[in-house]
Design an enzyme around this catalytic site. Structure first.
Site, PDB file in Angstrom:
ATOM      1  N   HIS A 254     -11.917  -6.792  27.505  1.00 22.19           N
ATOM      2  CA  HIS A 254     -10.486  -7.058  27.617  1.00 22.19           C
ATOM      3  C   HIS A 254     -10.127  -8.330  26.868  1.00 22.19           C
ATOM      4  O   HIS A 254     -11.003  -9.089  26.449  1.00 22.19           O
ATOM      5  CB  HIS A 254     -10.069  -7.158  29.086  1.00 22.19           C
ATOM      6  CG  HIS A 254     -10.850  -8.167  29.865  1.00 22.19           C
ATOM      7  ND1 HIS A 254     -12.022  -7.855  30.530  1.00 22.19           N
ATOM      8  CD2 HIS A 254     -10.672  -9.500  30.067  1.00 22.19           C
ATOM      9  CE1 HIS A 254     -12.510  -8.927  31.118  1.00 22.19           C
ATOM     10  NE2 HIS A 254     -11.709  -9.955  30.843  1.00 22.19           N
ATOM     11  N   ARG A 337     -24.381 -12.806  26.111  1.00 23.71           N
ATOM     12  CA  ARG A 337     -24.153 -12.221  27.431  1.00 23.71           C
ATOM     13  C   ARG A 337     -22.796 -11.541  27.351  1.00 23.71           C
ATOM     14  O   ARG A 337     -21.810 -12.145  26.919  1.00 23.71           O
ATOM     15  CB  ARG A 337     -24.185 -13.297  28.520  1.00 23.71           C
ATOM     16  CG  ARG A 337     -24.025 -12.756  29.938  1.00 23.71           C
ATOM     17  CD  ARG A 337     -22.589 -12.763  30.396  1.00 23.71           C
ATOM     18  NE  ARG A 337     -22.434 -12.463  31.809  1.00 23.71           N
ATOM     19  CZ  ARG A 337     -21.257 -12.313  32.410  1.00 23.71           C
ATOM     20  NH1 ARG A 337     -20.132 -12.446  31.724  1.00 23.71           N
ATOM     21  NH2 ARG A 337     -21.192 -12.045  33.685  1.00 23.71           N
ATOM     22  N   ASP A 339     -19.629  -9.659  28.966  1.00 25.60           N
ATOM     23  CA  ASP A 339     -18.863  -9.533  30.198  1.00 25.60           C
ATOM     24  C   ASP A 339     -18.377  -8.094  30.397  1.00 25.60           C
ATOM     25  O   ASP A 339     -17.978  -7.415  29.448  1.00 25.60           O
ATOM     26  CB  ASP A 339     -17.669 -10.491  30.131  1.00 25.60           C
ATOM     27  CG  ASP A 339     -16.960 -10.634  31.456  1.00 25.60           C
ATOM     28  OD1 ASP A 339     -17.614 -11.072  32.423  1.00 25.60           O
ATOM     29  OD2 ASP A 339     -15.761 -10.326  31.528  1.00 25.60           O
ATOM     30  N   GLU A 368     -23.440  -7.596  31.474  1.00 24.17           N
ATOM     31  CA  GLU A 368     -23.063  -7.771  32.879  1.00 24.17           C
ATOM     32  C   GLU A 368     -22.883  -6.393  33.504  1.00 24.17           C
ATOM     33  O   GLU A 368     -21.858  -5.739  33.355  1.00 24.17           O
ATOM     34  CB  GLU A 368     -21.772  -8.573  33.012  1.00 24.17           C
ATOM     35  CG  GLU A 368     -21.443  -8.854  34.483  1.00 24.17           C
ATOM     36  CD  GLU A 368     -19.988  -9.221  34.723  1.00 24.17           C
ATOM     37  OE1 GLU A 368     -19.706  -9.742  35.820  1.00 24.17           O
ATOM     38  OE2 GLU A 368     -19.143  -8.961  33.851  1.00 24.17           O
ATOM     39  N   HIS A 434     -21.674 -18.085  38.517  1.00 19.80           N
ATOM     40  CA  HIS A 434     -20.266 -18.436  38.652  1.00 19.80           C
ATOM     41  C   HIS A 434     -19.474 -17.377  39.407  1.00 19.80           C
ATOM     42  O   HIS A 434     -18.334 -17.622  39.813  1.00 19.80           O
ATOM     43  CB  HIS A 434     -19.652 -18.639  37.262  1.00 19.80           C
ATOM     44  CG  HIS A 434     -19.596 -17.390  36.444  1.00 19.80           C
ATOM     45  ND1 HIS A 434     -20.732 -16.767  35.959  1.00 19.80           N
ATOM     46  CD2 HIS A 434     -18.562 -16.626  36.037  1.00 19.80           C
ATOM     47  CE1 HIS A 434     -20.381 -15.684  35.288  1.00 19.80           C
ATOM     48  NE2 HIS A 434     -19.083 -15.574  35.317  1.00 19.80           N
ATOM     49  N   ASP A 435     -20.058 -16.197  39.600  1.00 17.32           N
ATOM     50  CA  ASP A 435     -19.373 -15.092  40.286  1.00 17.32           C
ATOM     51  C   ASP A 435     -19.813 -14.913  41.735  1.00 17.32           C
ATOM     52  O   ASP A 435     -19.385 -13.961  42.394  1.00 17.32           O
ATOM     53  CB  ASP A 435     -19.624 -13.776  39.534  1.00 17.32           C
ATOM     54  CG  ASP A 435     -18.791 -13.664  38.268  1.00 17.32           C
ATOM     55  OD1 ASP A 435     -17.652 -14.170  38.260  1.00 17.32           O
ATOM     56  OD2 ASP A 435     -19.279 -13.076  37.291  1.00 17.32           O
ATOM     57  N   ARG A 483     -17.767 -23.397  41.688  1.00 13.83           N
ATOM     58  CA  ARG A 483     -17.596 -23.976  40.358  1.00 13.83           C
ATOM     59  C   ARG A 483     -17.235 -25.466  40.429  1.00 13.83           C
ATOM     60  O   ARG A 483     -16.450 -25.968  39.624  1.00 13.83           O
ATOM     61  CB  ARG A 483     -16.529 -23.198  39.587  1.00 13.83           C
ATOM     62  CG  ARG A 483     -16.853 -21.709  39.468  1.00 13.83           C
ATOM     63  CD  ARG A 483     -15.742 -20.909  38.824  1.00 13.83           C
ATOM     64  NE  ARG A 483     -16.093 -19.488  38.761  1.00 13.83           N
ATOM     65  CZ  ARG A 483     -15.330 -18.541  38.182  1.00 13.83           C
ATOM     66  NH1 ARG A 483     -14.175 -18.880  37.632  1.00 13.83           N
ATOM     67  NH2 ARG A 483     -15.712 -17.284  38.179  1.00 13.83           N
TER      68      ARG A 483
END
Length: 603
Positions: A254, A337, A339, A368, A434-435, A483
């Protein structure tokens, strides 16, 4: 080399491989060619498989066993094969048609086998050889280190930044900024080297109005808050000089709503030259926030600020592929990486993979994918995915105690058998990111649980990753709490935990040849001990009474009880080389409560 594996229930006595050229048919020895009654038979070799992974309790049949064999690449690059399986002293033949009684007739049916019709070099899995030796460190750039850099602006390309929050006292939100940058990372390379890190994974660096940068505005520029192209080049060059690889994060699923292409679509609607770059359902496209059922276009999740790329459009595809190539050419990065990789077409990833590997052969691609990534981890696509299924298994058993040893081992073996051994050695293994919430928060700030979990992660094939700050005791719930800015004040760091991570990394580097071999056998022992054998050995299993022979073996012993347990194993595990105790002193003949000790033995 061809590697074959068979996953079976525990009641298998032996398995052998029958293999040969599909066109190699002969008469029985001593038969005259003119004998009209002679029956031609397929000519094959037969070799035994050995147990690679075993799950089971002592004195019982294993609940699951993975058998493995390695054979040389056939001279003619063709292979036909099947398996002779002995179950309770009865022989069966296993092929693509299933299981049947073993007979000469079954073996000689021309298509009653498995096949590699022809093995092409371009289809053979390859891997960056450096990955299995890599210890990754994930950096969220705005929160790692605020370094001194000339020319860094606090204004983005779309709107002024808010005032930077205080590094020590600020609380992370979805929209605030703390000012971490590339100069800060470069200034801390010595810290990462001292820790033992050999790979940096950056979340996105590219121009975006957000602090997380997953809504890209410009794929070809570094966000001004982070620095410049020259600063990234200098950082990568210095990292390489220290033996540290660099992987960047890209969002090809996106776009950010502030990207010029999308802004043109909003302005010109169906007359925009970029309208086919996206999945637009109808015109006119309404601006601003929309209810999910009213969206005029496809998005990431239901976020109208993140319109979804149409990677089937040739122009959109070229734009994204050019961006992927640009950063390899300009900065000599070592990996991407990707997303939301599972929502992008496989056809796009196939072209992407060919492109980046044509630019840098030893390039690493991580997608991911939070679930089984078998469709993506294949030749021509990805080397690895973010291994969240393994994270779930380790977390539930070692961190939260919501699982048990039997379930953990079933999940572990499932994780190790989804992909080839080659791809397991390249797995991107992590416990937080971070997720997710941070590890120390997830385990109720029980540092012993954290040490046990990371010790198990570092014992497995693949390349483990540490999320910035985990090594110094940082806590945090889900986004945005996970974060927080990195703790650099040594008085506030958990120095004992930092020392543990240094020792753990050094341990893994020393024994990587044993760990990466990828043989794992599980069992339990008296007193509540759980045991794993990890390494290179030919046959047998100490927890079921066999003799382990050949190679080198690490034996991990975990005491999951509240009392000290005597180390009562059927074979000598060797010297204690690592322990998750607060101190690194070996325990002679016993394992304290809730601790994991690792022993090494040269066979």
């Amino acid at each position: 080399m061809i590697i074959l594996r068979v996953i079976v229930a525990g009641d298998i006595d032996t398995i052998t491989l029958l293999h040969g050229d599909p066109y190699n048919w002969d008469l029985p020895p001593g038969t005259a060619p003119a004998d009209k009654n002679a029956k031609w038979g397929w000519s094959f070799a037969e070799e035994p498989l050995y147990p690679q992974h075993t799950v089971g309790e002592p004195n019982t049949e294993p609940s699951r066993r993975v058998w493995k064999i390695e054979i040389p690449l056939p001279r003619r690059r063709r292979l036909k094969y099947g398996f002779r399986v002995r179950i309770r002293k009865q022989d069966y033949y296993f092929s693509e048609n299933g299981l049947e009684p073993f007979t000469a007739e079954a073996v000689n049916v021309p298509h009653n086998h498995f096949f590699y019709p022809f093995i092409h070099d371009i289809d053979v899995p390859d891997s960056p050889g450096w990955v299995r030796n890599t210890i990754w460190y994930q950096i969220f750039p705005d929160r790692f280190c605020k370094g001194n850099s000339e020319g860094i602006s606090q204004a983005g390309t779309t709107k002024p930044r808010e005032k930077l929050d205080d590094w020590e006292t600020g609380v992370p939100t979805y929209r605030n900024f703390f000012g971490g940058n590339l100069a800060g990372v470069r200034q801390q390379l010595s810290y990462l080297s001292d820790l033992g890190i050999t790979g940096i994974y950056f979340t996105p660096l590219f121009t975006s109005p957000s602090n997380h940068k997953y809504n890209t505005e410009d794929y070809f520029t570094i966000d001004t808050l982070f620095g410049t192209l020259d600063e990234l080049k200098a950082l990568v060059k210095e990292a390489h000089s220290r033996g540290i690889r660099v992987m960047l994060d890209a969002v090809f699923n996106h776009i950010g709503e502030s990207h010029p292409f999308w802004q043109d679509v909003l302005k010109n609607q169906e007359n925009s030259p970029y309208k086919d770059y996206f999945h637009i359902r109808r015109f006119p496209i309404k601006k601003g926030r929309q209810e999910r059922d009213a969206l005029d276009f496809e998005t990431f999740a239901y976020a109208p600020s993140m319109p979804k790329w149409n990677t089937e459009n040739p122009e959109a595809r070229k734009y994204l592929l050019d961006a992927a190539a640009y950063w390899i050419r300009e900065c000599d990065i070592d990996g991407w990486r990707l997303d939301v990789a599972n929502e992008v077409s496989l056809d796009f990833w196939h072209e992407f993979s060919r492109l980046v590997r044509s630019l840098k052969k030893e390039f690493y691609i991580v997608g991911e994918v939070w679930h089984d990534a078998s469709n993506w981890i294949n030749p021509g696509y990805f080397d690895a995915s973010m291994n969240y299924p393994l994270e779930y298994a380790i977390s539930h058993y070692f961190l939260t105690g919501s699982s048990n040893a039997v379930l953990f081992n079933e999940q572990l073996i499932l994780s190790l058998t989804r992909y080839s051994d080659l791809h397991n050695r390249m797995a991107f293994n992590l416990l937080d990111s971070h997720d997710t919430d941070r590890v120390l928060t997830r385990c109720g700030e029980d540092k012993q649980r954290l040490r046990n979990a990371f010790a198990m992660l570092f014992l497995l094939p693949g390349s483990p990753c540490i999320y910035y700050g985990t090594e110094v005791g940082m806590t945090g719930g889900g986004d945005p709490d996970c974060r927080k800015p990195m703790i650099w004040n040594e008085a506030k760091q958990d120095r004992e935990l930092l020392a543990f991570f240094k020792e753990l990394i050094a341990f893994r580097k020393k024994y990587i040849a044993v760990i990466s071999h990828g043989v794992i056998r599980y069992g339990s022992a008296a007193g509540g001990l759980r045991c794993w054998e990890i390494g290179n050995f030919d046959a047998g299993n100490f927890v079921t009474g066999g003799d382990t022979v050949g190679g080198s073996v690490l034996t991990a012993v975990y005491n999951e009880t509240a009392h000290t347990a005597a180390l009562d194993l059927q074979t000598d595990p060797g010297e204690c080389v690592f322990t998750t105790a607060p101190t690194s002193k070996p325990h002679a003949g016993e394992v304290p409560p809730w601790q994991l000790a690792i022993y090494f033995k040269q066979m």
